[in-house]
Every structure is written in structure tokens, then in C-alpha cells.
Enzyme design. Structure first.
Site, PDB file in Angstrom:
ATOM      1  N   SER A   1      -0.494   3.538  -9.939  1.00 37.43           N
ATOM      2  CA  SER A   1      -1.530   3.352 -10.965  1.00 37.43           C
ATOM      3  C   SER A   1      -2.655   2.439 -10.469  1.00 37.43           C
ATOM      4  O   SER A   1      -3.812   2.624 -10.858  1.00 37.43           O
ATOM      5  CB  SER A   1      -0.927   2.810 -12.268  1.00 37.43           C
ATOM      6  OG  SER A   1      -0.472   1.490 -12.115  1.00 37.43           O
TER       7      SER A   1
ATOM      8  N   ILE B   1       8.518  -4.394   3.723  1.00 30.36           N
ATOM      9  CA  ILE B   1       8.187  -5.600   4.490  1.00 30.36           C
ATOM     10  C   ILE B   1       7.630  -5.135   5.829  1.00 30.36           C
ATOM     11  O   ILE B   1       8.192  -4.234   6.465  1.00 30.36           O
ATOM     12  CB  ILE B   1       9.443  -6.477   4.669  1.00 30.36           C
ATOM     13  CG1 ILE B   1       9.829  -7.050   3.307  1.00 30.36           C
ATOM     14  CG2 ILE B   1       9.202  -7.579   5.693  1.00 30.36           C
ATOM     15  CD1 ILE B   1      11.110  -7.827   3.296  1.00 30.36           C
ATOM     16  N   LEU B   2       6.506  -5.718   6.228  1.00 32.71           N
ATOM     17  CA  LEU B   2       5.785  -5.241   7.412  1.00 32.71           C
ATOM     18  C   LEU B   2       6.053  -6.162   8.604  1.00 32.71           C
ATOM     19  O   LEU B   2       6.197  -7.375   8.442  1.00 32.71           O
ATOM     20  CB  LEU B   2       4.279  -5.207   7.110  1.00 32.71           C
ATOM     21  CG  LEU B   2       3.916  -4.316   5.929  1.00 32.71           C
ATOM     22  CD1 LEU B   2       2.499  -4.605   5.457  1.00 32.71           C
ATOM     23  CD2 LEU B   2       4.065  -2.849   6.317  1.00 32.71           C
TER      24      LEU B   2
ATOM     25  N   ASN C   1      -3.445  -6.939  -0.468  1.00 35.53           N
ATOM     26  CA  ASN C   1      -2.242  -6.630  -1.252  1.00 35.53           C
ATOM     27  C   ASN C   1      -2.448  -7.159  -2.661  1.00 35.53           C
ATOM     28  O   ASN C   1      -3.197  -8.123  -2.876  1.00 35.53           O
ATOM     29  CB  ASN C   1      -1.029  -7.325  -0.628  1.00 35.53           C
ATOM     30  CG  ASN C   1       0.256  -7.026  -1.369  1.00 35.53           C
ATOM     31  OD1 ASN C   1       0.518  -5.877  -1.751  1.00 35.53           O
ATOM     32  ND2 ASN C   1       1.076  -8.041  -1.600  1.00 35.53           N
TER      33      ASN C   1
ATOM     34  N   HIS D   1      -0.046  -8.687  -5.720  1.00 35.63           N
ATOM     35  CA  HIS D   1       1.313  -9.174  -5.988  1.00 35.63           C
ATOM     36  C   HIS D   1       1.370  -9.633  -7.441  1.00 35.63           C
ATOM     37  O   HIS D   1       0.492 -10.366  -7.894  1.00 35.63           O
ATOM     38  CB  HIS D   1       1.665 -10.324  -5.039  1.00 35.63           C
ATOM     39  CG  HIS D   1       3.059 -10.829  -5.250  1.00 35.63           C
ATOM     40  ND1 HIS D   1       4.169 -10.145  -4.805  1.00 35.63           N
ATOM     41  CD2 HIS D   1       3.528 -11.929  -5.882  1.00 35.63           C
ATOM     42  CE1 HIS D   1       5.253 -10.800  -5.154  1.00 35.63           C
ATOM     43  NE2 HIS D   1       4.901 -11.890  -5.809  1.00 35.63           N
TER      44      HIS D   1
HETATM   45  C1  GAR Z   1       2.274  -3.335  -9.422  1.00 38.41           C
HETATM   46  O1  GAR Z   1       2.622  -4.109 -10.550  1.00 38.41           O
HETATM   47  C2  GAR Z   1       2.089  -4.249  -8.214  1.00 38.41           C
HETATM   48  O2  GAR Z   1       1.561  -5.515  -8.525  1.00 38.41           O
HETATM   49  C3  GAR Z   1       3.507  -4.370  -7.726  1.00 38.41           C
HETATM   50  O3  GAR Z   1       4.071  -3.101  -7.903  1.00 38.41           O
HETATM   51  C4  GAR Z   1       3.418  -2.445  -8.993  1.00 38.41           C
HETATM   52  C5  GAR Z   1       2.956  -1.108  -8.496  1.00 38.41           C
HETATM   53  O4  GAR Z   1       2.483  -0.322  -9.558  1.00 38.41           O
HETATM   54  N1  GAR Z   1       3.550  -4.790  -6.352  1.00 38.41           N
HETATM   55  C6  GAR Z   1       4.537  -5.504  -5.827  1.00 38.41           C
HETATM   56  O5  GAR Z   1       5.494  -5.883  -6.466  1.00 38.41           O
HETATM   57  C7  GAR Z   1       4.362  -5.828  -4.359  1.00 38.41           C
HETATM   58  N2  GAR Z   1       5.277  -6.839  -3.941  1.00 38.41           N
HETATM   59  P1  GAR Z   1       1.606   0.955  -9.264  1.00 38.41           P
HETATM   60  O6  GAR Z   1       2.378   1.802  -8.246  1.00 38.41           O
HETATM   61  O7  GAR Z   1       1.512   1.654 -10.588  1.00 38.41           O
HETATM   62  O8  GAR Z   1       0.273   0.526  -8.726  1.00 38.41           O
END
Ligand code: GAR
Length: 219
Positions: free
Chosen positions: A13, A92-93, A107, A109
Site C-alpha cells: 500500500s 535483512i540486507l 526505508n 519503519h
Molecule cells: C508498513 O506499515 C511499513 O511501515 C512496514 O510494513 C508495512 C507494509 O505495508 N514496514 C516494516 O515493518 C519494515 N520493517 P504495505 O506493504 O501496505 O506498504
């Protein structure tokens, strides 16, 4: 015109929000490709429907992290990226991978970094009893969920909040803040000095999504 390559692992999203903003606001950039480490990532269909190149580098096909990262790097570099955007990319990269994209990988977070790196950030926030929670867009450095902060969004934690309710409210903020940060990058407006990011010309590098009017400070 800058080339943006977006990496996703699932729903995508945030990727959708970036694709839509890029088109609607006519950025000096284009989403050149959306790549995933998971063949079943549902966001791939949205990208394909919008005429964006898609690709999968399935991490299960590689015996180790270095092998996967090398293959993903080849897939990304085929699109000559100026910017790599991690949007719910749950891998993890390796330091070599991160180094290759130093200064050109962002990124998002779901916490107010440096609090709550890693997984289950909403649960971590509730268990810590914090009164504000949020999300952070940052440049990626080898240390997990670290790196110069471009933009943060904060919301107030409500009585009765659950990890799910926090995640839902925060996602609305993410869909505003991530396109904004990516746009700043493609417009060449971000400067990083001593680990601190500033946007030029200046504008607020934060968003507040409060459910009640701020109480303010009274004497
Ligand atoms: C989002 O909330 C993002 O912040 C999180 O995963 C979700 C992805 O949603 N990211 C992490 O946790 C990274 N460590 P999306 O696929 O709908 O964009």
C-alpha cells in the site's frame, strides 16, 4: 527524470501511494520497477496494472543471504535506479548490499526511531506505555532500522488501542509521509550533514495526527 525502484514483500500500500503521488504530482521521476522477494506479494498486480515493470527474486531459491542479495541487486540495477525505496520489504540486507545503495536507499519503519527497531513495533510501543507512536522514513545504513531521519509522523496512543488499531491509524500517516519524502529525494532537496537530514527549501519534516486537540502548555 530519476528512476525509482520499489521493493515490497506483501500488500504494497505504501508503494501504491508513491505510484499515485508520482503520477498525480508529476514528479521529476518515474517508478521504473516494483520488485519483490515473494512471488505472492499482492502489490505486484497493482504495479503491473499501472504499466510498471515487475519482478520477483524469491529468497527461498537462494541458499544464503549473500546469494539472494546479489541476485536482487542485479534485478534492481537492470533498471538503473537513482533511488531504491523499501516499502514493507521484510528482509535483512547484507552490509555489501546497503553500501552499494548508500545515500540512495530509503526505508519506512513503523515506529518513532530510534525507539522500537525490528518487528512488532506496535506491540512494543503499547508494552512500553508510550503516549506517542509513529513512523519514520530514513536513509538505510547497515545497522537495522537506523540511518539519517528524513521525516517522522506521530500520533497519540488512545486508551484501548491494540497493535491492529495503531497499525491502521499509522498506515494513513505512512501513505502521506512516504510519497512526500520520496518526492523530496527526486527533487534533489535532501541534504545529509553529520547524520542529520534537512530539506531545502525548509518545510516541516514531521506530521502530527492527533485524535484530540493538543492540550498545549499553560501556566
Ligand atoms: C508498513 O506499515 C511499513 O511501515 C512496514 O510494513 C508495512 C507494509 O505495508 N514496514 C516494516 O515493518 C519494515 N520493517 P504495505 O506493504 O501496505 O506498504
Amino acid at each position: 527524470m530519476k528512476n525509482i525502484v520499489i521493493l515490497i514483500s506483501g500488500r504494497g500500500s505504501n508503494m501504491e501511494a508513491i505510484v499515485r503521488a508520482c503520477a498525480a504530482e508529476q514528479w521529476p521521476g518515474r517508478v521504473a520497477a516494483v520488485l519483490s522477494n515473494r512471488p505472492d506479494a499482492s502489490g505486484l498486480a497493482f504495479a503491473a496494472e499501472h504499466g510498471i515493470a515487475t519482478g520477483v527474486v524469491d529468497h527461498k531459491q537462494y541458499p544464503d543471504r549473500a546469494g539472494f542479495d546479489a541476485a536482487m541487486r542485479n534485478a534492481i540495477d537492470a533498471h538503473q535506479p537513482d533511488l531504491v525505496v523499501l516499502a514493507g520489504f521484510m528482509r535483512i540486507l547484507t552490509p555489501e548490499f546497503v553500501e552499494h545503495y548508500a545515500g540512495r536507499m530509503l526505508n519506512i519503519h513503523p515506529s518513532l526511531l530510534p525507539s522500537f527497531p525490528g518487528l512488532h513495533t506496535h506491540r512494543q510501543a503499547l508494552e512500553a506505555g508510550v503516549k506517542f507512536h509513529g513512523a519514520t522514513v530514513h536513509f538505510v545504513t547497515p545497522e537495522l532500522d537506523h540511518g539519517p531521519i528524513v521525516l517522522q509522523a506521530a500520533l497519540d496512543v488512545l486508551p484501548g488501542d491494540t497493535p491492529e488499531s495503531l497499525a491502521t491509524r499509522l498506515l494513513d500517516c505512512e501513505h502521506v509521509m512516504y510519497p512526500r519524502a520520496v518526492r523530496w529525494f527526486v527533487e534533489d532537496r535532501l541534504q545529509v550533514r553529520d547524520g542529520v537530514v534537512q530539506v531545502q527549501p525548509a518545510e516541516p519534516q514531521w506530521l502530527l495526527a492527533l485524535s484530540a486537540p493538543a492540550a498545549g502548555i499553560s501556566q
